[in-house]
Design a protein around this motif. Structure first.
Motif, PDB file in Angstrom:
ATOM      1  N   LYS A 143      47.493  46.711  40.488  1.00  0.00           N
ATOM      2  CA  LYS A 143      47.324  45.896  41.691  1.00  0.00           C
ATOM      3  C   LYS A 143      45.954  46.054  42.320  1.00  0.00           C
ATOM      4  N   LYS A 144      45.361  47.255  42.167  1.00  0.00           N
ATOM      5  CA  LYS A 144      44.026  47.443  42.741  1.00  0.00           C
ATOM      6  C   LYS A 144      42.977  46.629  42.005  1.00  0.00           C
ATOM      7  N   ARG A 145      43.253  46.327  40.737  1.00  0.00           N
ATOM      8  CA  ARG A 145      42.218  45.689  39.926  1.00  0.00           C
ATOM      9  C   ARG A 145      42.407  44.189  39.754  1.00  0.00           C
ATOM     10  N   ILE A 146      43.417  43.653  40.420  1.00  0.00           N
ATOM     11  CA  ILE A 146      43.599  42.207  40.299  1.00  0.00           C
ATOM     12  C   ILE A 146      43.452  41.520  41.654  1.00  0.00           C
ATOM     13  N   GLY A 147      43.075  40.254  41.600  1.00  0.00           N
ATOM     14  CA  GLY A 147      43.085  39.408  42.789  1.00  0.00           C
ATOM     15  C   GLY A 147      44.074  38.292  42.517  1.00  0.00           C
ATOM     16  N   TYR A 148      44.643  37.712  43.554  1.00  0.00           N
ATOM     17  CA  TYR A 148      45.663  36.692  43.335  1.00  0.00           C
ATOM     18  C   TYR A 148      45.507  35.593  44.371  1.00  0.00           C
ATOM     19  N   MET A 149      45.573  34.371  43.898  1.00  0.00           N
ATOM     20  CA  MET A 149      45.507  33.269  44.844  1.00  0.00           C
ATOM     21  C   MET A 149      46.464  32.184  44.381  1.00  0.00           C
ATOM     22  N   SER A 150      47.311  31.734  45.282  1.00  0.00           N
ATOM     23  CA  SER A 150      48.203  30.643  44.905  1.00  0.00           C
ATOM     24  C   SER A 150      47.963  29.482  45.852  1.00  0.00           C
TER      25      SER A 150
ATOM     26  N   ILE B  52      38.123  35.205  49.046  1.00  0.00           N
ATOM     27  CA  ILE B  52      38.811  36.386  49.563  1.00  0.00           C
ATOM     28  C   ILE B  52      39.578  37.097  48.445  1.00  0.00           C
ATOM     29  N   ALA B  53      40.092  36.309  47.498  1.00  0.00           N
ATOM     30  CA  ALA B  53      40.843  36.913  46.389  1.00  0.00           C
ATOM     31  C   ALA B  53      39.950  37.796  45.520  1.00  0.00           C
ATOM     32  N   VAL B  54      38.634  37.564  45.556  1.00  0.00           N
ATOM     33  CA  VAL B  54      37.744  38.391  44.732  1.00  0.00           C
ATOM     34  C   VAL B  54      36.892  39.317  45.594  1.00  0.00           C
ATOM     35  N   ILE B  55      37.262  39.473  46.870  1.00  0.00           N
ATOM     36  CA  ILE B  55      36.408  40.236  47.787  1.00  0.00           C
ATOM     37  C   ILE B  55      36.345  41.711  47.410  1.00  0.00           C
ATOM     38  N   HIS B  56      37.384  42.219  46.753  1.00  0.00           N
ATOM     39  CA  HIS B  56      37.375  43.637  46.388  1.00  0.00           C
ATOM     40  C   HIS B  56      36.896  43.835  44.955  1.00  0.00           C
ATOM     41  N   ASP B  57      36.139  42.860  44.458  1.00  0.00           N
ATOM     42  CA  ASP B  57      35.599  42.919  43.095  1.00  0.00           C
ATOM     43  C   ASP B  57      36.648  43.303  42.064  1.00  0.00           C
ATOM     44  N   PRO B  58      37.715  42.532  41.956  1.00  0.00           N
ATOM     45  CA  PRO B  58      38.736  42.844  40.959  1.00  0.00           C
ATOM     46  C   PRO B  58      38.193  42.549  39.567  1.00  0.00           C
ATOM     47  N   SER B  59      38.805  43.140  38.552  1.00  0.00           N
ATOM     48  CA  SER B  59      38.322  42.795  37.217  1.00  0.00           C
ATOM     49  C   SER B  59      39.021  41.545  36.703  1.00  0.00           C
ATOM     50  N   ILE B  60      40.183  41.216  37.277  1.00  0.00           N
ATOM     51  CA  ILE B  60      40.884  39.988  36.874  1.00  0.00           C
ATOM     52  C   ILE B  60      41.347  39.259  38.120  1.00  0.00           C
ATOM     53  N   VAL B  61      41.228  37.947  38.129  1.00  0.00           N
ATOM     54  CA  VAL B  61      41.810  37.210  39.242  1.00  0.00           C
ATOM     55  C   VAL B  61      42.762  36.151  38.691  1.00  0.00           C
ATOM     56  N   PHE B  62      43.969  36.108  39.287  1.00  0.00           N
ATOM     57  CA  PHE B  62      44.991  35.149  38.885  1.00  0.00           C
ATOM     58  C   PHE B  62      44.991  33.978  39.870  1.00  0.00           C
ATOM     59  N   LEU B  63      44.857  32.777  39.347  1.00  0.00           N
ATOM     60  CA  LEU B  63      44.816  31.596  40.212  1.00  0.00           C
ATOM     61  C   LEU B  63      45.980  30.676  39.825  1.00  0.00           C
ATOM     62  N   ASP B  64      46.876  30.445  40.780  1.00  0.00           N
ATOM     63  CA  ASP B  64      48.050  29.624  40.490  1.00  0.00           C
ATOM     64  C   ASP B  64      47.838  28.233  41.084  1.00  0.00           C
ATOM     65  N   GLU B  65      47.524  27.272  40.254  1.00  0.00           N
ATOM     66  CA  GLU B  65      47.241  25.901  40.688  1.00  0.00           C
ATOM     67  C   GLU B  65      46.348  25.861  41.932  1.00  0.00           C
ATOM     68  N   PRO B  66      45.151  26.363  41.795  1.00  0.00           N
ATOM     69  CA  PRO B  66      44.318  26.530  42.991  1.00  0.00           C
ATOM     70  C   PRO B  66      43.764  25.230  43.551  1.00  0.00           C
ATOM     71  N   THR B  67      43.738  24.157  42.775  1.00  0.00           N
ATOM     72  CA  THR B  67      43.007  22.973  43.232  1.00  0.00           C
ATOM     73  C   THR B  67      43.886  21.762  43.488  1.00  0.00           C
TER      74      THR B  67
END
Lengths: 304, 244, 368
Positions: free
Chosen positions: B78-85, B150-165
């Motif tokens: 969880k520390k290494r991922i970012g998530y945005m839905s 904001i989902a990448v503000i903590h410099d995650p190594s992976i970011v998950f984007l769920d239908e972001p657009t």
């Protein structure tokens, strides 16, 4: 008689201008698309036409009836499918359909012919609660519910939003069949590619109609040569082309970038050569509705 | 040369009762790759994504995120991922800056870091003037760009984007993808689902899920060759239709 | 008409498919009645008392056994001197000390004057008052039987209470309260929630666009809840009668009609709430703060209105719950008929019409 006539409609919510001077007409048996992103004012327009909201200024007529004065008559003859598929989640498919048929003083059997080919696709699940259906099935059920009283005009507010491409395509095929039965349809969508499936479209953005025409005419009126450009590292290519002073616009488009130029193409070639992009391809391309939409958006932004 | 993998799954399976939502999916995502995760509604995308984010425990199979096991090391994952839905991203009743401070605070950034990150983020989004505004007053496209940042503000190594657009206008959608490209260029792995097939083409590689299984996985160009199709839309339709 | 029936049927589907809410609706009256009836009660059961019997004659011991026989008191110990009273209280168990003077029996028969002293632990004034009232009542009954007239500290108030609730059962006072609370909850809160849910879901848009008249939409939404609240009233009455042997002295028909009337009052409040808000959450908050709290606090259900500041007493008049509780108590406990309850009934009817008129005026046939 033109089934939908909209004349200079204005609507504001507080200080927010939701609709500004909207006018268009939908002809008998026409599939008319309102194309624009969320927040463009599409739903507000639908609600005004469905007699749920009052416009600040302007007139609108559905089947010749004024949406303010004769709102009862409008309500009787309109099939309206609001965004988010408004269904009772805890009622089954059959119960939802029967309910909506009855409140319009009709029965499913009476108008079954109209909904048959749509309903048959979801009929195997007719005892399943609407809340447990997939997006595509909900969409079909919502369409059945909007059609069950055999409306003379159909309003569909973003029927394909949040639905996967397969269901979207099936949905447009259903609309084509309905159109062939002579029902005029006003449909809104944020998906630019769906514009090509309409007879006529209005491109709407920030509450204003930017252009109304047939999709082919809109594309034909684009007026600039579009170049499709591709390289191995698209991000670097995008940054480089945007930095080129002869670039008029540059947007990602599928596997290519769509570039319009103020100079000729050889200047771009010359500019890119020393930047050493791998697998560089530059070739002429056909503009689409989305190119036109973005072009119009840029023009709109310049004027405001 | 050994590749660094951001995501590795082996026969990852999730069953709900008798229903198999994801059926033994196996794939790898390289570090810094933009990976498109496509599938029809109900094909099992969301379930797979939730397992990878550590929100759901798999029924069987293995998976590592940034080298950490998703069963045992969920905290590190969880520390290494970012998530945005699309649905939930920002608090509408907080200002832009308050949202940034809140999320940065959750990930344990120091006050100094938060200050710097906030300034940098607002500058990059050209939103310096809007920093004190309530998020609810922003246009949808801005919100989406902000919530990605904001989902990448903590410099995650992976970011998950769920239908972001979803529903965003075409220009803002492309600006959003500029942000994605830029993050990928910095080495962030992007794992994204979308219903826009043209966006699928922006990805380095795509997987297409049908009925809980991965039916295709390759670069967009190779997939189009393989299915003899003009566009990803055709590829998708061919695969999704083949099941019935 | 068919449209209306279909609408009502749909509403029943909603109600019966939402198992959790249904469980709360029917479970809550049961739980509340049992809680108020057995657990949270202010009635006295085996209160520990001490007796300082200076007389030690047949008359005094009969009085003591009379006190204990009531079941309300239990003699914890006998004291031998006045000095032991305070330490006994300080230990904490003793709630009341009965001091019987010397020559109690003799004085009773001959001097016609037998001053009996009751000392209570007033650190808990409510209990202390209740205890003295109970003890007084028992003593009075005893002396009446003995046939003598004497000056014992009696109060008329005690006598009145005894008359309508002879076994002094607290549960009899709570049944009307719980009934009011539940009817308010089912009718007002549930209606406001179910209407706002349609707004949130977007189905209200379709209903408004349909040829259904707004009045029909509202009626269709509330009729099932009238039925539901009626069934729940029956359930509460049956529980009161079955478990606590609670009598209904007046006319049962009148009682049920009054229940329906109050159900309508609450429903009209629920509709009113739903016309001023668009979200289920707000509707719930308004119902809780605006309806349930006053029902509990300002209706005379838990706290007696008589002991409240005048301002609150005046305010309590605007809450329908107060009037319904008056009606219920009158019919159930005093055997009152329409002659006795016509005024509160009229007030409730007036309120209902007022709220209905207001909500129909507020209900929009459009979205804004």
């Amino acid at each position: 008689m033109q089934p939908i006539v909209v004349q200079h409609i204005h609507k504001s919510f507080g200080s927010v201008k939701a609709l500004h001077d909207i006018s268009f007409t939908v002809e008998e048996g026409e599939l008319f698309g309102l194309i624009g992103p969320d927040g463009a004012g599409k739903s507000t327009l639908f609600r005004i036409l469905a007699t749920l909201l009052l416009a600040d200024k302007g007139n609108a007529y559905v089947n010749g009836s004024d949406v303010v004065k004769d709102y009862r008559s409008v309500r009787r003859h309109v099939g309206y499918m609001p965004g988010r598929f408004s269904l009772y989640q805890d009622l089954t498919i059959a119960e939802n359909l029967n309910f909506f048929a009855t409140i319009f003083s009709t029965s499913v059997e009476e108008n079954y012919e109209l909904i048959r080919d749509i309903y048959e696709q979801i009929a195997p699940f007719k005892d399943r609660p609407a809340g447990k259906l997939s997006g595509g099935m909900k969409q079909k059920l919502a369409l059945c519910c909007a059609l069950v009283h055999k409306p003379r005009v159909l309003f569909l507010d973003e029927p394909t939003t949040g639905v996967d491409p397969v269901s979207r395509q099936e949905f447009w095929e259903m609309l084509k069949r309905l159109k062939s039965k002579g029902i005029p349809i006003l449909v809104s969508t944020p998906y630019m590619d769906e514009a090509m499936l309409c007879d006529k479209v209005a491109l709407i953005q920030k509450g204003e109609i930017m252009q109304i025409n047939t999709p082919a005419a809109i594309v034909a009126g684009f007026g600039r040569q579009v170049w499709a450009v591709r390289a191995k590292n698209m991000y670097h290519l995008l940054k480089d082309i945007r930095a080129f002073e002869g670039t008029h616009s540059c947007f990602a488009f599928g596997e290519f970038l769509h570039v319009t130029l103020d100079t000729d193409e050889s200047a771009l070639q010359k500019y890119l050569r020393p930047l050493q992009h791998e697998d560089l391809v530059i070739r002429p391309a056909q503009p689409g509705i989305e190119d036109s939409f973005m072009q119009l958006m840029l023009e709109q932004n310049e004027t405001t | 040369m050994s590749k660094q993998y951001a995501i590795v799954t082996k026969a990852l399976t999730k069953r709900f009762g008798h229903f198999t939502a994801t059926d033994a999916i196996t794939f790898e995502v390289e570090q810094g790759e933009i990976f498109g995760f496509l599938g029809a509604n109900g094909a099992g995308k969301t379930t797979a994504m939730r397992m990878l984010c550590g929100l759901l425990t798999p029924t069987s199979g293995e998976a590592t995120i940034a080298g950490y096991d998703i069963y045992k090391q969920t905290e590190q994952v969880k520390k290494r991922i970012g998530y945005m839905s699309q649905k939930f991203s920002l608090y509408e009743d907080l200002t832009v800056k308050e949202n940034i401070r809140f999320y940065a605070g959750i990930y344990g950034l120091s006050n100094q870091q938060i200050k710097e990150k906030t300034a940098e983020l607002l500058r990059k989004l050209q939103m310096e003037k809007e920093g004190g505004q309530l998020v609810s007053s922003l246009p949808l496209g801005w919100k989406q760009k902000l919530s990605f940042s904001i989902a990448v503000i903590h410099d995650p190594s992976i970011v998950f984007l769920d239908e972001p657009t979803g529903g965003v206008d075409p220009i803002t959608r492309r600006q959003f993808w500029d942000l994605i490209y830029e993050a990928a260029d910095r080495g962030v792995t992007i794992f994204v689902t979308t219903h826009y097939m043209d966006e699928a083409e922006y990805c380095n590689r795509i997987s297409i899920m049908v009925d809980g299984k991965i039916k295709a996985l390759d670069t967009p160009r190779k997939l189009k060759e393989q299915f003899n199709a003009d566009s990803m839309n055709d590829v998708f339709l061919q695969l999704a239709r083949a099941k019935s | 008409m068919r449209q209306f029936l279909v609408f009502v049927r749909k509403e029943f589907y909603h109600i019966f498919r939402d198992k959790r809410t249904l469980l709360i609706l029917f479970g809550m009256p049961v739980v509340l009645i049992v809680l108020f009836g057995f657990a949270i009660t202010n009635e006295i059961h085996k209160a520990q008392i001490a007796v300082l019997d200076n007389a030690r004659d047949a008359f005094s011991s009969r009085l003591v056994s009379r006190l204990t026989a009531s079941g309300y008191f239990e003699v914890n110990r006998y004291l031998s001197s006045r000095a032991e009273v305070e330490p006994a209280f300080r230990e904490g168990d003793i709630k009341l000390v009965v001091v019987i003077p010397e020559k109690f029996g003799h004085n009773f028969h001959h001097a016609k004057k037998a001053p009996l002293q009751l000392i209570t632990d007033s650190s808990d004034p409510n209990t202390a008052t209740t205890l003295t009232n109970y003890a007084n009542a028992i003593v009075m009954q005893y002396q009446e039987e003995m046939g003598g007239k004497m000056e014992l500290p009696l109060t008329i108030q005690t006598a009145v209470r005894m008359e309508y609730n002879p076994s002094l059962k607290g549960v009899f006072l709570f049944v009307p309260g719980v009934m009011t609370l539940i009817l308010m909850l089912v009718s007002a809160m549930m209606t406001s929630i179910t209407i706002t849910r349609e707004k949130e879901l977007g189905t209200m848009e379709i209903l408004l666009v349909s040829p259904l008249r707004p009045l029909l939409i509202i009626a269709g939404k509330v009729v099932p809840y009238i039925g539901l609240s009626f069934i729940i009233s029956l359930l509460i009455l049956a529980m009161g009668a079955g478990v606590f042997a609670m009598p209904v002295k007046g006319s049962l028909v009148l009682l049920l009609l009054e229940c329906i009337l109050f159900g309508l009052t609450a429903l009209s409040l629920g509709i009113l709430i739903s016309t001023i808000t668009n979200s289920q959450q707000t509707a719930m908050m308004i119902s809780m703060m605006g309806l349930l709290l006053p029902t509990i606090l300002l209706s005379g259900f838990v706290f007696p209105l008589e002991s409240m500041p005048v301002a609150l007493q005046v305010i309590s008049n605007i809450f329908p719950a107060k009037w319904f509780i008056i009606i219920l108590k009158s019919i159930m406990l005093k055997g009152g008929g329409l002659q006795q309850v016509w005024l509160p009934t009229l007030i409730l009817s007036g309120m209902t019409l007022f709220f209905l008129a207001l909500s129909i005026r507020n209900f929009k046939s459009r979205l804004s």
